[in-house]
Design a protein around this motif. Structure first.
Motif, PDB file in Angstrom:
ATOM      1  N   ALA A  14       0.830  -1.202   0.000  1.00  0.00           N
ATOM      2  CA  ALA A  14       0.000   0.000   0.000  1.00  0.00           C
ATOM      3  C   ALA A  14       0.866   1.254   0.000  1.00  0.00           C
ATOM      4  N   LEU A  15       1.951   1.214   0.777  1.00  0.00           N
ATOM      5  CA  LEU A  15       2.882   2.340   0.807  1.00  0.00           C
ATOM      6  C   LEU A  15       3.519   2.544  -0.558  1.00  0.00           C
ATOM      7  N   ARG A  16       3.951   1.454  -1.185  1.00  0.00           N
ATOM      8  CA  ARG A  16       4.555   1.545  -2.518  1.00  0.00           C
ATOM      9  C   ARG A  16       3.586   2.147  -3.531  1.00  0.00           C
ATOM     10  N   ASP A  17       2.357   1.664  -3.516  1.00  0.00           N
ATOM     11  CA  ASP A  17       1.356   2.168  -4.466  1.00  0.00           C
ATOM     12  C   ASP A  17       1.098   3.657  -4.264  1.00  0.00           C
ATOM     13  N   ALA A  18       1.035   4.077  -2.991  1.00  0.00           N
ATOM     14  CA  ALA A  18       0.767   5.487  -2.703  1.00  0.00           C
ATOM     15  C   ALA A  18       1.908   6.374  -3.183  1.00  0.00           C
ATOM     16  N   VAL A  19       3.138   5.970  -2.888  1.00  0.00           N
ATOM     17  CA  VAL A  19       4.296   6.772  -3.301  1.00  0.00           C
ATOM     18  C   VAL A  19       4.434   6.773  -4.814  1.00  0.00           C
ATOM     19  N   ARG A  20       4.306   5.610  -5.433  1.00  0.00           N
ATOM     20  CA  ARG A  20       4.456   5.529  -6.892  1.00  0.00           C
ATOM     21  C   ARG A  20       3.380   6.352  -7.600  1.00  0.00           C
ATOM     22  N   GLY A  21       2.156   6.275  -7.105  1.00  0.00           N
ATOM     23  CA  GLY A  21       1.083   7.033  -7.722  1.00  0.00           C
ATOM     24  C   GLY A  21       1.309   8.530  -7.640  1.00  0.00           C
ATOM     25  N   LEU A  22       1.765   8.999  -6.485  1.00  0.00           N
ATOM     26  CA  LEU A  22       2.010  10.424  -6.317  1.00  0.00           C
ATOM     27  C   LEU A  22       3.180  10.884  -7.187  1.00  0.00           C
ATOM     28  N   PRO A  59      10.739   6.973  15.774  1.00  0.00           N
ATOM     29  CA  PRO A  59       9.797   6.393  16.745  1.00  0.00           C
ATOM     30  C   PRO A  59       8.630   7.334  17.040  1.00  0.00           C
ATOM     31  N   GLU A  60       7.542   6.764  17.472  1.00  0.00           N
ATOM     32  CA  GLU A  60       6.340   7.544  17.733  1.00  0.00           C
ATOM     33  C   GLU A  60       6.553   8.609  18.800  1.00  0.00           C
ATOM     34  N   GLU A  61       7.392   8.304  19.800  1.00  0.00           N
ATOM     35  CA  GLU A  61       7.593   9.285  20.874  1.00  0.00           C
ATOM     36  C   GLU A  61       8.315  10.546  20.399  1.00  0.00           C
ATOM     37  N   PHE A  62       8.892  10.478  19.216  1.00  0.00           N
ATOM     38  CA  PHE A  62       9.570  11.650  18.659  1.00  0.00           C
ATOM     39  C   PHE A  62       8.841  12.192  17.433  1.00  0.00           C
ATOM     40  N   GLY A  63       7.562  11.911  17.332  1.00  0.00           N
ATOM     41  CA  GLY A  63       6.756  12.467  16.254  1.00  0.00           C
ATOM     42  C   GLY A  63       6.727  11.644  14.982  1.00  0.00           C
ATOM     43  N   GLY A  64       7.279  10.426  15.023  1.00  0.00           N
ATOM     44  CA  GLY A  64       7.300   9.577  13.835  1.00  0.00           C
ATOM     45  C   GLY A  64       6.205   8.534  13.854  1.00  0.00           C
ATOM     46  N   VAL A  65       6.331   7.575  12.945  1.00  0.00           N
ATOM     47  CA  VAL A  65       5.333   6.506  12.868  1.00  0.00           C
ATOM     48  C   VAL A  65       5.894   5.167  13.330  1.00  0.00           C
ATOM     49  N   GLY A  66       7.182   5.120  13.635  1.00  0.00           N
ATOM     50  CA  GLY A  66       7.762   3.907  14.200  1.00  0.00           C
ATOM     51  C   GLY A  66       7.778   2.720  13.258  1.00  0.00           C
ATOM     52  N   ALA A  67       7.982   2.973  11.972  1.00  0.00           N
ATOM     53  CA  ALA A  67       8.057   1.879  10.998  1.00  0.00           C
ATOM     54  C   ALA A  67       9.461   1.263  11.017  1.00  0.00           C
ATOM     55  N   THR A  68       9.699   0.360  10.101  1.00  0.00           N
ATOM     56  CA  THR A  68      10.978  -0.357  10.069  1.00  0.00           C
ATOM     57  C   THR A  68      11.795   0.032   8.840  1.00  0.00           C
ATOM     58  N   MET A  69      12.987  -0.540   8.764  1.00  0.00           N
ATOM     59  CA  MET A  69      13.844  -0.307   7.605  1.00  0.00           C
ATOM     60  C   MET A  69      13.179  -0.771   6.320  1.00  0.00           C
ATOM     61  N   ALA A  70      12.315  -1.766   6.404  1.00  0.00           N
ATOM     62  CA  ALA A  70      11.636  -2.252   5.197  1.00  0.00           C
ATOM     63  C   ALA A  70      10.796  -1.158   4.564  1.00  0.00           C
ATOM     64  N   GLU A  71      10.050  -0.418   5.379  1.00  0.00           N
ATOM     65  CA  GLU A  71       9.207   0.655   4.838  1.00  0.00           C
ATOM     66  C   GLU A  71      10.048   1.797   4.285  1.00  0.00           C
ATOM     67  N   VAL A  72      11.139   2.122   4.962  1.00  0.00           N
ATOM     68  CA  VAL A  72      12.041   3.153   4.445  1.00  0.00           C
ATOM     69  C   VAL A  72      12.562   2.752   3.067  1.00  0.00           C
ATOM     70  N   CYS A  73      12.906   1.495   2.915  1.00  0.00           N
ATOM     71  CA  CYS A  73      13.447   1.019   1.643  1.00  0.00           C
ATOM     72  C   CYS A  73      12.389   0.981   0.546  1.00  0.00           C
ATOM     73  N   VAL A  74      11.131   0.756   0.907  1.00  0.00           N
ATOM     74  CA  VAL A  74      10.054   0.831  -0.084  1.00  0.00           C
ATOM     75  C   VAL A  74      10.027   2.232  -0.695  1.00  0.00           C
ATOM     76  N   VAL A  75      10.070   3.250   0.151  1.00  0.00           N
ATOM     77  CA  VAL A  75      10.054   4.632  -0.336  1.00  0.00           C
ATOM     78  C   VAL A  75      11.309   4.928  -1.137  1.00  0.00           C
ATOM     79  N   GLN A  76      12.446   4.474  -0.650  1.00  0.00           N
ATOM     80  CA  GLN A  76      13.700   4.724  -1.357  1.00  0.00           C
ATOM     81  C   GLN A  76      13.707   4.086  -2.751  1.00  0.00           C
ATOM     82  N   GLN A  77      13.145   2.901  -2.867  1.00  0.00           N
ATOM     83  CA  GLN A  77      13.066   2.258  -4.176  1.00  0.00           C
ATOM     84  C   GLN A  77      12.224   3.088  -5.145  1.00  0.00           C
ATOM     85  N   GLU A  78      11.126   3.614  -4.653  1.00  0.00           N
ATOM     86  CA  GLU A  78      10.254   4.403  -5.529  1.00  0.00           C
ATOM     87  C   GLU A  78      10.881   5.741  -5.902  1.00  0.00           C
ATOM     88  N   LEU A  79      11.541   6.381  -4.963  1.00  0.00           N
ATOM     89  CA  LEU A  79      12.231   7.634  -5.273  1.00  0.00           C
ATOM     90  C   LEU A  79      13.364   7.386  -6.267  1.00  0.00           C
TER      91      LEU A  79
END
Length: 350
Positions: A14-22, A59-79
């Motif tokens: 879902a993250l990949r589709d959203a980033v790629r579409g935008l 992390p969520e306590e610092f205003g983030g969403v607390g995802a993992t390296m996998a999600e970061v790499c999904v975005v990096q692949q699309e960029l």
């Protein structure tokens, strides 16, 4: 190598589709790289506000969403796939991991929420003129609360709102924060082979700075994590270069048939395909090692970096060769993939 793909969960898709579409709708590489910032700030704001790309590793306590390296790499692949200029690698990956590695909750609580929101761009000054990104060899030194030295190849150096610098101290390497307008600090953009990646120099001359870590700073771990993020970008770009080449060979006709039907060209594209798939496998193995806390993670990260660099250079070179004369024109994107491939292969090098 039969490593399960950690970027193929339902959430990651879902993250990949959203980033790629935008990116398909809004990413204009040439306009972005010619802009004063070197990227499209409106697109970046949308990526951060609607999808939360800059907040993924935080992390969520610092205003983030607390995802993992996998999600970061999904975005990096699309960029990487779209060659979209953005502060993702320098700010949301490199500087963010550098801050998190300090364990300094005050600094993280003060700086990371702005980075997560995308409104604050952070940069990390680390390497010297030789381009050697080593945890042991850093060009800056700290004496008390001041830093001296000159850092090169700094991502978004001249536009960052948060300036971090790795500096040597009597008790080892530490991470320091300097105000962007601090006395003795000079920063400027430098010309690069890759016009889609903004790099610069930051000079420190008795610059006041605050140390953020508490000693024994794990700089090697920071580098390894960001190597994986860079490898993801390279793998995405390599795959897209191959896709564009295959598409072109189906459309271009010679001697009454598509050139993609010629056996020699099929072999060359098959070689690139094998290389790209090997890069993806190496990337997935490194992501899994990072998620599992595997002691072999440093080796897996280095392997992913090497294999993805080689695959991207190969795909970009064949893209130019198989597109023929059109590929050497400024108007075609082939040269942008080629320049990104060679520029990124030098980034974060040991």
């Amino acid at each position: 190598m039969n490593t399960p793909d950690p970027t193929e969960t339902e959430e990651a898709k879902a993250l990949r589709d959203a980033v790629r579409g935008l990116l398909a709708k809004r990413s204009d590489v040439r306009t972005a790289m010619a802009s004063p910032l070197g990227y499209d700030d409106k697109l970046w704001s949308t990526l951060c506000e609607q999808i939360g790309v800059a907040a993924l590793a935080i992390p969520e306590e610092f205003g983030g969403v607390g995802a993992t390296m996998a999600e970061v790499c999904v975005v990096q692949q699309e960029l990487g796939r779209a060659l979209t200029p953005s502060p993702m690698l320098g700010s949301a990956a490199l500087a963010t991991q550098a801050l998190l590695a300090t364990g300094n909750e005050e600094a993280c609580g003060r700086l990371l929420p702005g980075i997560a929101a995308g409104g604050g761009i952070a940069t990390l000054a680390w390497t010297g003129e030789d381009g050697h990104w080593s945890p042991e060899r850093v060009p800056c030194t700290a004496t008390g609360s001041t830093v001296d030295g000159q850092a090169h190849y700094v991502l978004d150096a001249d536009i960052a709102d948060v300036v971090l610098v790795v500096a040597g101290t009597p008790d080892g390497v530490g991470l320091f924060e300097a105000a962007p307008d601090a006395a003795g600090l000079r920063r400027y953009q430098v010309p690069t082979m890759d016009p889609t990646r903004r790099l610069g120099v930051i000079e420190f001359s008795g610059t006041p700075a605050e140390r953020l870590d508490r000693g024994a700073y794990p700089l090697a771990r920071v580098r390894d994590l960001v190597l994986v993020a860079l490898a993801a970008e390279q793998a995405g770009a390599a795959g897209r270069a191959l896709d564009l080449t295959v598409e072109y060979t189906k459309q271009r006709h010679q001697f009454g048939r598509p050139i993609g039907g010629f056996q020699a060209l099929k072999h060359r594209m098959a070689d690139v395909y094998v290389h790209v798939e090997a890069a993806r496998s190496a990337l997935y193995a490194a992501i899994v090692a990072a998620l599992d806390g595997d002691p072999e993670f440093p080796a897996d990260a280095a392997t992913a970096r090497l294999v993805c660099s080689e695959a991207f250079r190969h795909a970009a070179a064949e893209m130019i060769q198989l597109h023929g004369g059109i590929a050497i024109t400024w108007e075609h994107d082939a040269h942008l993939y080629f320049k990104r491939a060679h520029g990124s292969s030098c980034l974060l090098g040991r």
